[in-house]
Design a protein around this motif. Structure first.
Motif, PDB file in Angstrom:
ATOM      1  N   ILE A  43     -13.182 -32.484 -41.363  1.00  0.00           N
ATOM      2  CA  ILE A  43     -13.584 -33.049 -39.846  1.00  0.00           C
ATOM      3  C   ILE A  43     -15.311 -34.038 -39.827  1.00  0.00           C
ATOM      4  O   ILE A  43     -15.981 -33.113 -40.613  1.00  0.00           O
ATOM      5  CB  ILE A  43     -13.686 -31.730 -39.005  1.00  0.00           C
ATOM      6  N   LEU A  44     -15.387 -34.908 -39.069  1.00  0.00           N
ATOM      7  CA  LEU A  44     -16.666 -36.264 -39.311  1.00  0.00           C
ATOM      8  C   LEU A  44     -16.481 -35.867 -37.906  1.00  0.00           C
ATOM      9  O   LEU A  44     -16.203 -36.280 -36.928  1.00  0.00           O
ATOM     10  CB  LEU A  44     -16.280 -37.156 -39.554  1.00  0.00           C
ATOM     11  N   ILE A  45     -18.092 -35.311 -37.652  1.00  0.00           N
ATOM     12  CA  ILE A  45     -17.904 -35.108 -35.707  1.00  0.00           C
ATOM     13  C   ILE A  45     -19.234 -36.052 -34.985  1.00  0.00           C
ATOM     14  O   ILE A  45     -20.231 -35.375 -36.305  1.00  0.00           O
ATOM     15  CB  ILE A  45     -18.024 -33.795 -35.439  1.00  0.00           C
ATOM     16  N   ILE A  46     -19.370 -36.704 -34.244  1.00  0.00           N
ATOM     17  CA  ILE A  46     -20.494 -37.773 -34.232  1.00  0.00           C
ATOM     18  C   ILE A  46     -20.834 -36.144 -32.471  1.00  0.00           C
ATOM     19  O   ILE A  46     -19.960 -36.746 -31.846  1.00  0.00           O
ATOM     20  CB  ILE A  46     -19.980 -38.881 -33.781  1.00  0.00           C
ATOM     21  N   SER A  47     -21.752 -36.415 -33.314  1.00  0.00           N
ATOM     22  CA  SER A  47     -21.863 -34.855 -31.432  1.00  0.00           C
ATOM     23  C   SER A  47     -23.292 -36.299 -30.143  1.00  0.00           C
ATOM     24  O   SER A  47     -24.246 -36.698 -31.429  1.00  0.00           O
ATOM     25  CB  SER A  47     -23.043 -34.235 -31.492  1.00  0.00           C
ATOM     26  N   GLY A  48     -22.997 -35.998 -29.425  1.00  0.00           N
ATOM     27  CA  GLY A  48     -24.298 -36.767 -28.286  1.00  0.00           C
ATOM     28  C   GLY A  48     -25.965 -36.211 -28.516  1.00  0.00           C
ATOM     29  O   GLY A  48     -26.890 -36.280 -27.960  1.00  0.00           O
ATOM     30  N   HIS A  49     -25.537 -35.467 -29.315  1.00  0.00           N
ATOM     31  CA  HIS A  49     -26.461 -34.070 -29.656  1.00  0.00           C
ATOM     32  C   HIS A  49     -28.116 -34.104 -30.524  1.00  0.00           C
ATOM     33  O   HIS A  49     -28.479 -33.523 -30.357  1.00  0.00           O
ATOM     34  CB  HIS A  49     -26.743 -32.648 -28.987  1.00  0.00           C
ATOM     35  N   TRP A  50     -27.674 -35.354 -31.556  1.00  0.00           N
ATOM     36  CA  TRP A  50     -28.477 -35.492 -32.532  1.00  0.00           C
ATOM     37  C   TRP A  50     -28.540 -37.015 -32.221  1.00  0.00           C
ATOM     38  O   TRP A  50     -27.655 -37.652 -32.706  1.00  0.00           O
ATOM     39  CB  TRP A  50     -27.518 -35.093 -34.073  1.00  0.00           C
ATOM     40  N   ASP A  51     -29.584 -37.124 -31.762  1.00  0.00           N
ATOM     41  CA  ASP A  51     -29.727 -38.574 -32.131  1.00  0.00           C
ATOM     42  C   ASP A  51     -31.356 -39.016 -33.074  1.00  0.00           C
ATOM     43  O   ASP A  51     -32.032 -38.687 -32.934  1.00  0.00           O
ATOM     44  CB  ASP A  51     -30.134 -38.143 -30.115  1.00  0.00           C
ATOM     45  N   THR A  52     -30.726 -39.686 -33.911  1.00  0.00           N
ATOM     46  CA  THR A  52     -31.922 -40.210 -35.219  1.00  0.00           C
ATOM     47  C   THR A  52     -32.202 -41.528 -34.900  1.00  0.00           C
ATOM     48  O   THR A  52     -30.877 -42.251 -33.914  1.00  0.00           O
ATOM     49  CB  THR A  52     -31.593 -39.796 -36.577  1.00  0.00           C
ATOM     50  N   THR A  53     -33.582 -42.152 -35.402  1.00  0.00           N
ATOM     51  CA  THR A  53     -33.839 -43.864 -35.667  1.00  0.00           C
ATOM     52  C   THR A  53     -32.735 -43.937 -36.306  1.00  0.00           C
ATOM     53  O   THR A  53     -32.572 -45.048 -36.346  1.00  0.00           O
ATOM     54  CB  THR A  53     -35.270 -43.447 -36.702  1.00  0.00           C
ATOM     55  N   VAL A  54     -31.655 -43.472 -37.610  1.00  0.00           N
ATOM     56  CA  VAL A  54     -30.582 -44.227 -38.395  1.00  0.00           C
ATOM     57  C   VAL A  54     -30.212 -43.374 -38.705  1.00  0.00           C
ATOM     58  O   VAL A  54     -30.417 -42.085 -37.878  1.00  0.00           O
ATOM     59  CB  VAL A  54     -31.300 -44.581 -39.557  1.00  0.00           C
TER      60      VAL A  54
END
Length: 266
Positions: A43-54
């Motif tokens: 599973i690849l999960i994209i969470s709004g709680h990890w916000d980075t520059t790149v």
């Protein structure tokens, strides 16, 4: 094993992890039975709680740690664990695909586990925690089209048996929550606009929701919980079909609307 579907799930409040009264909790618990019966390779999960520059992936060789990135909640929530295996090979593949698509800098984090935007829904969807999980960050200083293209670059993962899930909230304004009031009209209007745009395949409108949607700024004062949707759409493809798989609003303005995107080809 190739997969045709990508998903956007709204994880709402962290109390989703323990509160049996939240309607979306039952929806997520019925995931394997009623929504998606196939078992993905990872599973690849994209969470709004990890916000980075790149764009950044977590590269965990053993077991993902459970991150309690919330404060002042009931003690039992801090005792929950979701010990899903890491997916270092998937992380490497994500970096490769993004770099090949023009994302020149892609970082990795070898220590970060899963934040609650990842482990809370996954704990309900796949309670056995036996599927390797890799997390990918969002870049909230960019826009919807950027995240759509991020997802587009990741589309080949579906053919490799990877389940791509964006995790956020369809309406997410914590300052406007009202536990005692009814559903806020502006929240319902945005939620309905999003549903109509997605089901009509107007993905470009969703990419430019700031100009197209009613109450866009109020629905998402900060876009971090919305951009995982754009990644899921991009990974499914511009000709994919959207399906609303859950709809509920809690606390007056917190939407748990969730969507399935099915590619037009296998």
């Amino acid at each position: 094993m190739g997969l045709k579907d990508t998903f956007y799930v709204s994880h709402g409040s962290p109390t989703l992890s323990i509160d049996e009264s939240i309607v979306a909790r039952k929806f997520l618990q019925s995931w394997k039975k009623d929504v998606f019966g196939e078992k993905p390779n990872s599973i690849l999960i994209i969470s709004g709680h990890w916000d980075t520059t790149v764009p950044t992936v977590n590269v965990i060789q053993t077991t993902n740690d459970t991150i309690y990135d919330f404060y002042g909640f009931p003690k039992p929530m801090y005792q929950l664990k979701y010990p899903a295996p890491g997916a270092p090979h998937l992380a490497k593949r994500v970096k490769e695909l993004l770099k090949n698509s023009g994302f020149n800098r892609v970082d990795e984090d070898k220590k970060r586990g899963l934040d609650h935007g990842a482990w809370v829904p996954l704990m309900l969807m796949y309670p056995e925690a036996d599927i390797p999980v890799c997390q990918l960050s969002v870049q909230s200083h960019m826009d919807g089209t950027y995240h759509y293209n991020l997802g587009k670059a990741l589309a080949p993962l579906k053919d490799e048996g990877v389940l791509i899930i964006g995790s956020g909230s369809a309406v997410h304004n914590l300052g406007a929550i009202n536990p005692r009031g009814g559903v806020a009209p502006w929240a319902l209007e945005f939620d309905n606009w999003l549903k109509d745009a997605l089901l009509d395949g107007r993905y470009e409108d969703v990419n430019h929701y700031e100009q197209k949607a009613p109450h866009a700024r109020k629905a998402h004062p900060h876009p971090d919980h919305f951009y995982p949707l754009h990644v899921a759409i991009g990974a499914a493809g511009e000709n994919s079909k959207a399906k609303l798989i859950h709809s509920s609003i809690e606390l007056g303005s917190l939407s748990y609307a969730s969507y399935q995107f099915t590619s037009d080809s296998s």
